[in-house]
Design a protein around this motif. Structure first.
Motif, short mmCIF file in Angstrom:
data_model
loop_
_atom_site.label_atom_id
_atom_site.label_comp_id
_atom_site.label_asym_id
_atom_site.label_seq_id
_atom_site.Cartn_x
_atom_site.Cartn_y
_atom_site.Cartn_z
N ASP A 16 0.85 -1.18 0.00
CA ASP A 16 0.00 0.00 0.00
C ASP A 16 0.88 1.23 0.00
OD1 ASP A 16 -2.32 1.48 -0.05
OD2 ASP A 16 -2.92 1.05 2.02
N ASP A 45 -7.21 -1.03 8.41
CA ASP A 45 -6.90 0.09 7.53
C ASP A 45 -6.41 1.26 8.36
OD1 ASP A 45 -6.99 2.30 5.86
OD2 ASP A 45 -9.14 2.18 5.51
N ASP A 108 -3.16 -2.82 -2.77
CA ASP A 108 -4.33 -2.00 -2.49
C ASP A 108 -4.64 -1.13 -3.72
OD1 ASP A 108 -6.33 -0.93 -0.57
OD2 ASP A 108 -5.28 0.94 -0.98
N LYS A 129 -9.87 -1.24 -1.89
CA LYS A 129 -10.04 -1.13 -0.44
C LYS A 129 -9.44 -2.34 0.28
CE LYS A 129 -14.04 1.93 -0.72
NZ LYS A 129 -15.46 2.16 -0.34
N GLY A 130 -8.33 -2.82 -0.26
CA GLY A 130 -7.68 -3.99 0.30
C GLY A 130 -7.15 -3.79 1.70
N ASP A 131 -6.87 -2.52 2.06
CA ASP A 131 -6.35 -2.26 3.41
C ASP A 131 -7.40 -2.51 4.48
OD1 ASP A 131 -7.83 -0.11 2.56
OD2 ASP A 131 -6.32 1.40 3.00
N ILE A 137 -1.98 -6.07 3.71
CA ILE A 137 -2.17 -4.75 3.11
C ILE A 137 -2.41 -3.71 4.20
CG2 ILE A 137 -3.52 -3.35 1.51
CD1 ILE A 137 -4.18 -5.81 -0.08
N SER A 141 -0.23 -0.42 4.92
CA SER A 141 -0.82 0.93 4.99
C SER A 141 -0.35 1.66 6.24
CB SER A 141 -2.35 0.86 4.94
OG SER A 141 -2.93 0.46 6.17
#
Length: 205
Positions: A16, A45, A108, A129-131, A137, A141
């Motif tokens: 990310d 996230d 991400d 929105k992989g975080d 991920i 981030s």
């Protein structure tokens, strides 16, 4: 609860970036390989966490990860290559720094350029929105965000007119007012719309 992997049985790195939407400073990216059985209920996230939580988790990630690394692309490089390519290049540099070679990458977002190691493309999957979906991920981030925040706070000591210690270089009213009153710095991205058609404040990453 976030998922531990996208493809089971592979050494998988999550990637990310942070700082893509900023008017100043480098873009940072991180790549993280977590143990296959890793669990951390707090990991999420970075945008959903407080600064205190992010820095606490950074220590845990760096302690627990099989490998982690941070990659940087400067404002001058961003102006030469555009921000999308710069963000992906920062991810590539982070992957370059891993002490363990990944067999699969989860990225991400929805854009990425193939990453090659020793002439071979490492398979990748982009995740919007992989975080907020995958632990590695989310970990990336947090590293990208905290290391970039540290960097912007250091720059704030040299250039205190833009509020970088708390806006991290994003296009806030305060930041744009600083540009109007004091001009730009060597760290501003000159290809960006620095003053803006409107005084629009963008959300922080």
């Amino acid at each position: 609860m976030l998922l531990p992997y996208y493809k089971q049985g592979l050494v998988e790195a999550g990637c990310d970036e942070a700082g893509r939407g900023c008017l100043a400073g480098s873009v940072y990216a991180a790549a993280v390989i977590l143990p296959p059985d890793y669990h951390n209920d707090l990991l999420n996230d970075s945008k959903q966490l407080t600064a205190k939580q992010r820095y606490r988790l950074r220590e845990e990630i760096e302690r627990d990860a099989l490998a982690w690394a941070v990659g940087i692309v400067t404002a001058q490089e961003i102006d030469k290559m555009n921000i999308l390519r710069a963000s992906i290049t920062a991810m590539h540099r982070a992957i370059d720094g891993l002490k363990v070679r990944p067999q699969h990458l989860i990225i991400d977002g929805n854009r990425f350029m193939p990453y090659r190691h020793d002439g071979t493309v490492v398979p990748h999957t982009t995740v919007v929105k992989g975080d907020g979906k995958y632990l590695s991920i989310a970990a990336a981030s947090i590293l990208a965000k905290t290391y970039r925040d540290d960097y912007m706070k250091e720059l704030h000591q040299q250039y205190p007119y833009y509020g970088w210690d708390h806006n991290s270089g994003y296009p806030t009213k305060e930041h744009r007012r600083g540009i109007e009153e004091h001009g730009t710095t060597p760290y501003h991205r000159m290809t960006f719309n620095l003053l803006g058609a409107t005084q629009l404040e963008l959300p922080f990453e």
